[in-house]
Design a protein around this motif. Structure first.
Motif, PDB file in Angstrom:
ATOM      1  N   ARG A 188     -42.976  44.323 -40.316  1.00  0.00           N
ATOM      2  CA  ARG A 188     -42.465  43.039 -41.465  1.00  0.00           C
ATOM      3  C   ARG A 188     -43.848  42.410 -42.018  1.00  0.00           C
ATOM      4  N   ALA A 189     -44.798  42.198 -41.275  1.00  0.00           N
ATOM      5  CA  ALA A 189     -45.969  41.378 -41.625  1.00  0.00           C
ATOM      6  C   ALA A 189     -46.877  42.402 -42.639  1.00  0.00           C
ATOM      7  N   ALA A 230     -45.765  34.464 -49.030  1.00  0.00           N
ATOM      8  CA  ALA A 230     -45.817  35.756 -48.344  1.00  0.00           C
ATOM      9  C   ALA A 230     -47.166  36.183 -47.150  1.00  0.00           C
ATOM     10  N   TYR A 231     -48.177  35.750 -47.910  1.00  0.00           N
ATOM     11  CA  TYR A 231     -49.403  35.714 -46.812  1.00  0.00           C
ATOM     12  C   TYR A 231     -49.297  34.879 -45.645  1.00  0.00           C
ATOM     13  N   ASN A 232     -48.634  33.479 -45.732  1.00  0.00           N
ATOM     14  CA  ASN A 232     -48.388  32.809 -44.635  1.00  0.00           C
ATOM     15  C   ASN A 232     -47.255  33.301 -43.613  1.00  0.00           C
ATOM     16  N   ARG A 233     -46.242  33.735 -44.410  1.00  0.00           N
ATOM     17  CA  ARG A 233     -45.108  34.292 -43.457  1.00  0.00           C
ATOM     18  C   ARG A 233     -45.787  35.610 -42.653  1.00  0.00           C
ATOM     19  N   ALA A 234     -46.575  36.217 -43.135  1.00  0.00           N
ATOM     20  CA  ALA A 234     -47.240  37.311 -42.535  1.00  0.00           C
ATOM     21  C   ALA A 234     -48.159  37.100 -41.266  1.00  0.00           C
ATOM     22  N   GLU A 235     -48.827  35.913 -41.791  1.00  0.00           N
ATOM     23  CA  GLU A 235     -49.751  35.360 -40.621  1.00  0.00           C
ATOM     24  C   GLU A 235     -49.035  34.988 -39.445  1.00  0.00           C
ATOM     25  N   ILE A 236     -48.017  34.476 -39.663  1.00  0.00           N
ATOM     26  CA  ILE A 236     -47.130  33.677 -38.485  1.00  0.00           C
ATOM     27  C   ILE A 236     -46.380  34.973 -37.667  1.00  0.00           C
ATOM     28  N   LEU A 237     -45.938  35.959 -38.491  1.00  0.00           N
ATOM     29  CA  LEU A 237     -45.252  36.965 -38.004  1.00  0.00           C
ATOM     30  C   LEU A 237     -46.384  37.912 -36.843  1.00  0.00           C
ATOM     31  N   VAL A 238     -47.831  37.738 -37.436  1.00  0.00           N
ATOM     32  CA  VAL A 238     -48.601  38.602 -36.649  1.00  0.00           C
ATOM     33  C   VAL A 238     -48.779  37.823 -35.379  1.00  0.00           C
ATOM     34  N   GLY A 239     -48.663  36.544 -35.418  1.00  0.00           N
ATOM     35  CA  GLY A 239     -48.889  35.781 -34.106  1.00  0.00           C
ATOM     36  C   GLY A 239     -47.631  35.846 -33.244  1.00  0.00           C
ATOM     37  N   LEU A 240     -46.397  35.783 -33.780  1.00  0.00           N
ATOM     38  CA  LEU A 240     -45.267  36.160 -33.065  1.00  0.00           C
ATOM     39  C   LEU A 240     -44.911  37.408 -32.461  1.00  0.00           C
ATOM     40  N   GLY A 241     -45.618  38.490 -33.262  1.00  0.00           N
ATOM     41  CA  GLY A 241     -45.557  39.569 -32.785  1.00  0.00           C
ATOM     42  C   GLY A 241     -46.694  39.802 -31.418  1.00  0.00           C
ATOM     43  N   ASP A 270     -45.457  44.551 -44.362  1.00  0.00           N
ATOM     44  CA  ASP A 270     -45.050  44.435 -46.001  1.00  0.00           C
ATOM     45  C   ASP A 270     -45.249  43.253 -46.836  1.00  0.00           C
ATOM     46  N   LEU A 271     -45.288  42.111 -46.093  1.00  0.00           N
ATOM     47  CA  LEU A 271     -45.625  40.966 -46.610  1.00  0.00           C
ATOM     48  C   LEU A 271     -47.176  40.616 -47.140  1.00  0.00           C
ATOM     49  N   TYR A 272     -47.839  41.501 -46.499  1.00  0.00           N
ATOM     50  CA  TYR A 272     -49.515  41.424 -46.854  1.00  0.00           C
ATOM     51  C   TYR A 272     -49.611  42.290 -48.114  1.00  0.00           C
ATOM     52  N   ARG A 273     -49.013  43.138 -48.078  1.00  0.00           N
ATOM     53  CA  ARG A 273     -48.750  44.154 -49.413  1.00  0.00           C
ATOM     54  C   ARG A 273     -48.461  43.266 -50.601  1.00  0.00           C
ATOM     55  N   THR A 274     -47.297  42.494 -50.372  1.00  0.00           N
ATOM     56  CA  THR A 274     -46.504  41.752 -51.174  1.00  0.00           C
ATOM     57  C   THR A 274     -47.786  40.696 -51.798  1.00  0.00           C
ATOM     58  N   ALA A 275     -48.637  39.988 -50.747  1.00  0.00           N
ATOM     59  CA  ALA A 275     -49.682  39.020 -51.108  1.00  0.00           C
ATOM     60  C   ALA A 275     -50.690  39.859 -51.904  1.00  0.00           C
ATOM     61  N   GLY A 276     -50.876  40.939 -51.532  1.00  0.00           N
ATOM     62  CA  GLY A 276     -51.815  41.899 -52.627  1.00  0.00           C
ATOM     63  C   GLY A 276     -53.124  41.394 -52.354  1.00  0.00           C
ATOM     64  N   THR A 277     -53.685  41.427 -53.674  1.00  0.00           N
ATOM     65  CA  THR A 277     -55.228  41.329 -53.813  1.00  0.00           C
ATOM     66  C   THR A 277     -55.538  39.744 -53.915  1.00  0.00           C
TER      67      THR A 277
END
Length: 157
Positions: free
Chosen positions: A130-131, A101-112, A133-140
């Motif tokens: 979407r990023a 989830a964290y890796n997907r979020a990081e990529i989405l931030v760059g694409l955004g 949401d994924l950061y929240r999924t990755a959580g703490t």
């Protein structure tokens, strides 16, 4: 002089280690980093690993971890759109690991950010939401998740 049992055990281990390595102490030092790391093209060219992961996902298209690893490899060589697709597939297949989830979020931030720079505010907003949401999924599991969520909230205002 009385030696405690713990000290005796420690001394015994030290003597054992010295006996095991005693035969190698007079050998010269062999510096092998040059050919095994510096000039090893397999470590610097990930195309073979990417091909192998592509083959692996074609053999077992239901393995979420394989898709996540393939996405990670693609992201590490700058193929962000493909990486995002592979990581999303991993999540769809049920990969609940925070790393995915964290890796997907990081990529989405760059694409955004790329979409924003190209004047596509709608695509940038979609990627950033979407990023979040994924950061929240990755959580703490990742300290930066909460920082990244706050940064994205500022961008989305």
């Amino acid at each position: 002089m009385v030696v405690s049992r713990r000290r005796a055990e420690g001394l015994g281990i030290l003597i054992l280690v010295m006996l095991v390595y005693a035969g190698s102490l007079d050998n010269g030092f062999h510096f092998d980093d040059d050919h095994s790391i510096v000039r090893n093209t397999h470590l610097h060219d990930l195309s073979t690993a990417i091909e192998q992961m592509e083959r692996a996902t074609s053999l077992d298209s239901s393995d979420a971890v394989l898709w996540a690893k393939r996405g990670g490899l693609l992201g590490s060589v700058g193929q962000m759109e493909k990486a995002a697709t592979m990581l999303e597939r991993a999540l769809q297949l049920g990969d609940r690991r925070p790393k995915t989830a964290y890796n997907r979020a990081e990529i989405l931030v760059g694409l955004g950010q790329r979409a924003w720079d190209e004047g596509d505010a709608k695509m940038a907003t979609t990627s950033w939401v979407r990023a979040q949401d994924l950061y929240r999924t990755a959580g703490t599991s990742y300290r930066r998740s909460s920082q990244r969520i706050a940064q994205l909230e500022d961008r989305l205002r």
